[in-house]
Design a protein around this motif. Structure first.
Motif, PDB file in Angstrom:
ATOM      1  N   ALA A   1       0.824  -1.212   0.000  1.00  0.00           N
ATOM      2  CA  ALA A   1       0.000   0.000   0.000  1.00  0.00           C
ATOM      3  C   ALA A   1       0.862   1.268   0.000  1.00  0.00           C
ATOM      4  O   ALA A   1       0.653   2.168  -0.815  1.00  0.00           O
ATOM      5  CB  ALA A   1      -0.940   0.000   1.201  1.00  0.00           C
TER       6      ALA A   1
ATOM      7  N   HIS B   1       1.231   3.857  -3.140  1.00  0.00           N
ATOM      8  CA  HIS B   1       0.701   5.215  -2.977  1.00  0.00           C
ATOM      9  C   HIS B   1       1.791   6.286  -2.954  1.00  0.00           C
ATOM     10  O   HIS B   1       1.506   7.464  -3.135  1.00  0.00           O
ATOM     11  CB  HIS B   1      -0.149   5.305  -1.709  1.00  0.00           C
TER      12      HIS B   1
ATOM     13  N   ARG C   1      -5.296  -0.088   4.366  1.00  0.00           N
ATOM     14  CA  ARG C   1      -4.830  -1.472   4.474  1.00  0.00           C
ATOM     15  C   ARG C   1      -5.843  -2.333   3.727  1.00  0.00           C
ATOM     16  O   ARG C   1      -7.041  -2.154   3.858  1.00  0.00           O
ATOM     17  CB  ARG C   1      -4.780  -1.887   5.933  1.00  0.00           C
ATOM     18  N   LYS C   2      -5.330  -3.286   2.951  1.00  0.00           N
ATOM     19  CA  LYS C   2      -6.215  -4.213   2.251  1.00  0.00           C
ATOM     20  C   LYS C   2      -6.925  -5.089   3.278  1.00  0.00           C
ATOM     21  O   LYS C   2      -6.328  -5.474   4.275  1.00  0.00           O
ATOM     22  CB  LYS C   2      -5.411  -5.103   1.305  1.00  0.00           C
TER      23      LYS C   2
END
Length: 163
Positions: free
Chosen positions: A69, A73, A107-108
């Motif tokens: 992540a 990003h 967060r996934k």
């Protein structure tokens, strides 16, 4: 315990103002790292420079989801990293960074047990990592992302091709 607070900002943000606000809250200049991304527009497949890769691998070594992540990003954006010696200062740094417009890095979703340090909520953990400052793993003031090459980097003869 020592903490590292990692944040992501759009390229248009005034990082000097963010640093000034952090210094006014008691953070030393040496514990505030600003790193700007240098990436070609529209680049989808890239390769990080060695120092950037080392930083993210060190900070998120035990959390592949957060590693992915933040790594994703951060491309084309600014990172502000703050190092602190205690959780209260880390929370203060995160609060200042959020007030200044830090982007939320999600967060996934996962069914796996999350290894969140004691005394922290999951929301706090998404930007505060229980890791000490390590001189080898600093982000440089400018991060470089280069395109992945599918061909030869150095031609051996005049028939070599990068495609």
């Amino acid at each position: 315990m020592a903490y590292t607070v990692v944040s992501v900002f759009p390229q248009t943000v005034d990082t000097e103002e963010i640093k000034k606000d952090l210094r006014e809250k008691g953070f030393s200049e040496a514990n505030i790292i600003v790193s700007k991304s240098n990436v070609e527009a529209g680049l989808n497949h890239y390769q990080e420079d060695e120092k950037t890769r080392g930083f993210f691998d060190y900070v998120f070594a035990h959390d592949a989801e957060m590693l992915d992540a933040y790594r994703t990003h951060s491309v084309g954006k600014n990172n502000v990293v703050v190092y602190t010696d205690d959780l209260d200062k880390a929370r203060l740094a995160k609060s200042v960074l959020n007030e200044k417009g830090a982007l939320e890095v999600y967060r996934k979703p996962s069914d796996q047990q999350k290894d969140i340090p004691e005394g922290m909520t999951e929301q706090e953990y998404d930007g505060i990592i229980a890791k000490a400052k390590h001189n080898i793993y600093f982000l440089d003031p400018e991060r470089t992302y280069s395109p992945n090459s599918r061909g030869m980097g150095d031609t051996m003869d005049d028939l070599g091709s990068k495609d």
